[in-house]
Design a protein around this motif. Structure first.
Motif, PDB file in Angstrom:
ATOM      1  N   ILE A 140      30.974  48.351  38.772  1.00  0.00           N
ATOM      2  CA  ILE A 140      31.584  47.393  37.851  1.00  0.00           C
ATOM      3  C   ILE A 140      32.991  47.840  37.474  1.00  0.00           C
ATOM      4  O   ILE A 140      33.918  47.039  37.451  1.00  0.00           O
ATOM      5  CB  ILE A 140      30.690  47.197  36.612  1.00  0.00           C
ATOM      6  CG1 ILE A 140      29.428  46.440  37.015  1.00  0.00           C
ATOM      7  CG2 ILE A 140      31.443  46.473  35.499  1.00  0.00           C
ATOM      8  CD1 ILE A 140      28.352  46.390  35.950  1.00  0.00           C
ATOM      9  N   ALA A 141      33.176  49.125  37.198  1.00  0.00           N
ATOM     10  CA  ALA A 141      34.501  49.639  36.837  1.00  0.00           C
ATOM     11  C   ALA A 141      35.505  49.392  37.966  1.00  0.00           C
ATOM     12  O   ALA A 141      36.637  48.949  37.725  1.00  0.00           O
ATOM     13  CB  ALA A 141      34.424  51.122  36.510  1.00  0.00           C
ATOM     14  N   ALA A 142      35.094  49.641  39.197  1.00  0.00           N
ATOM     15  CA  ALA A 142      35.977  49.420  40.349  1.00  0.00           C
ATOM     16  C   ALA A 142      36.304  47.937  40.499  1.00  0.00           C
ATOM     17  O   ALA A 142      37.460  47.567  40.759  1.00  0.00           O
ATOM     18  CB  ALA A 142      35.327  49.958  41.614  1.00  0.00           C
ATOM     19  N   LEU A 143      35.320  47.084  40.330  1.00  0.00           N
ATOM     20  CA  LEU A 143      35.530  45.645  40.463  1.00  0.00           C
ATOM     21  C   LEU A 143      36.468  45.129  39.376  1.00  0.00           C
ATOM     22  O   LEU A 143      37.388  44.353  39.652  1.00  0.00           O
ATOM     23  CB  LEU A 143      34.192  44.909  40.409  1.00  0.00           C
ATOM     24  CG  LEU A 143      34.257  43.391  40.479  1.00  0.00           C
ATOM     25  CD1 LEU A 143      34.971  42.930  41.743  1.00  0.00           C
ATOM     26  CD2 LEU A 143      32.856  42.808  40.409  1.00  0.00           C
ATOM     27  N   VAL A 144      36.270  45.565  38.153  1.00  0.00           N
ATOM     28  CA  VAL A 144      37.124  45.125  37.050  1.00  0.00           C
ATOM     29  C   VAL A 144      38.576  45.522  37.316  1.00  0.00           C
ATOM     30  O   VAL A 144      39.493  44.727  37.091  1.00  0.00           O
ATOM     31  CB  VAL A 144      36.614  45.678  35.697  1.00  0.00           C
ATOM     32  CG1 VAL A 144      37.641  45.465  34.595  1.00  0.00           C
ATOM     33  CG2 VAL A 144      35.290  45.022  35.322  1.00  0.00           C
ATOM     34  N   GLU A 145      38.805  46.717  37.818  1.00  0.00           N
ATOM     35  CA  GLU A 145      40.171  47.147  38.150  1.00  0.00           C
ATOM     36  C   GLU A 145      40.808  46.216  39.172  1.00  0.00           C
ATOM     37  O   GLU A 145      41.991  45.882  39.073  1.00  0.00           O
ATOM     38  CB  GLU A 145      40.168  48.577  38.683  1.00  0.00           C
ATOM     39  CG  GLU A 145      39.981  49.627  37.622  1.00  0.00           C
ATOM     40  CD  GLU A 145      40.023  51.042  38.176  1.00  0.00           C
ATOM     41  OE1 GLU A 145      40.619  51.250  39.255  1.00  0.00           O
ATOM     42  OE2 GLU A 145      39.460  51.927  37.528  1.00  0.00           O
ATOM     43  N   GLN A 146      40.036  45.801  40.166  1.00  0.00           N
ATOM     44  CA  GLN A 146      40.565  44.902  41.199  1.00  0.00           C
ATOM     45  C   GLN A 146      40.829  43.511  40.640  1.00  0.00           C
ATOM     46  O   GLN A 146      41.818  42.868  40.999  1.00  0.00           O
ATOM     47  CB  GLN A 146      39.590  44.818  42.370  1.00  0.00           C
ATOM     48  CG  GLN A 146      39.467  46.102  43.151  1.00  0.00           C
ATOM     49  CD  GLN A 146      38.406  46.013  44.228  1.00  0.00           C
ATOM     50  OE1 GLN A 146      37.424  45.285  44.092  1.00  0.00           O
ATOM     51  NE2 GLN A 146      38.592  46.764  45.298  1.00  0.00           N
ATOM     52  N   VAL A 147      39.960  43.039  39.763  1.00  0.00           N
ATOM     53  CA  VAL A 147      40.109  41.697  39.198  1.00  0.00           C
ATOM     54  C   VAL A 147      41.311  41.637  38.255  1.00  0.00           C
ATOM     55  O   VAL A 147      42.058  40.654  38.246  1.00  0.00           O
ATOM     56  CB  VAL A 147      38.810  41.251  38.491  1.00  0.00           C
ATOM     57  CG1 VAL A 147      39.020  39.965  37.700  1.00  0.00           C
ATOM     58  CG2 VAL A 147      37.694  41.050  39.515  1.00  0.00           C
ATOM     59  N   ILE A 148      41.539  42.687  37.483  1.00  0.00           N
ATOM     60  CA  ILE A 148      42.679  42.715  36.561  1.00  0.00           C
ATOM     61  C   ILE A 148      43.985  42.465  37.305  1.00  0.00           C
ATOM     62  O   ILE A 148      44.846  41.723  36.826  1.00  0.00           O
ATOM     63  CB  ILE A 148      42.746  44.073  35.825  1.00  0.00           C
ATOM     64  CG1 ILE A 148      41.635  44.183  34.801  1.00  0.00           C
ATOM     65  CG2 ILE A 148      44.098  44.256  35.138  1.00  0.00           C
ATOM     66  CD1 ILE A 148      41.517  45.563  34.189  1.00  0.00           C
ATOM     67  N   VAL A 149      44.138  43.058  38.466  1.00  0.00           N
ATOM     68  CA  VAL A 149      45.369  42.923  39.250  1.00  0.00           C
ATOM     69  C   VAL A 149      45.645  41.460  39.600  1.00  0.00           C
ATOM     70  O   VAL A 149      46.798  41.044  39.691  1.00  0.00           O
ATOM     71  CB  VAL A 149      45.275  43.789  40.532  1.00  0.00           C
ATOM     72  CG1 VAL A 149      46.442  43.541  41.456  1.00  0.00           C
ATOM     73  CG2 VAL A 149      45.177  45.259  40.169  1.00  0.00           C
TER      74      VAL A 149
END
Length: 79
Positions: A43-52
């Motif tokens: 989830i942490a990795a996905l959230v980082e990608q979505v923020i961009v």
């Protein structure tokens, strides 16, 4: 009207499948991202990608509570 970025996330107990529709995509085409684990690290990795992406909308499937951690993480970063 300018088109935005739309993210759809299919939630399962063990994994999250992500589809992204962006203005750069050909009409009707969707970018499918590699699945991530439905875990704190995934989830942490996905959230980082979505923020961009600065998405216009993120749609998350409600699946028996398995979406709760993801939705909470997205809300914390105001996505």
């Amino acid at each position: 009207m300018q088109a935005g970025v739309f993210v759809g996330i299919d939630v399962a107990k063990a994994r999250l499948d992500v589809a992204v529709l962006s203005p750069e995509a050909r009409e009707g085409s969707v970018s499918l991202w590699p699945a991530v684990t439905n875990s704190e690290a995934g989830i942490a990795a996905l959230v980082e990608q979505v923020i961009v992406l600065s998405p216009t909308l993120v749609a998350v499937e409600a699946t028996g509570g398995y979406q709760t951690a993801l939705v909470s993480a997205l809300a914390l970063v105001r996505v």
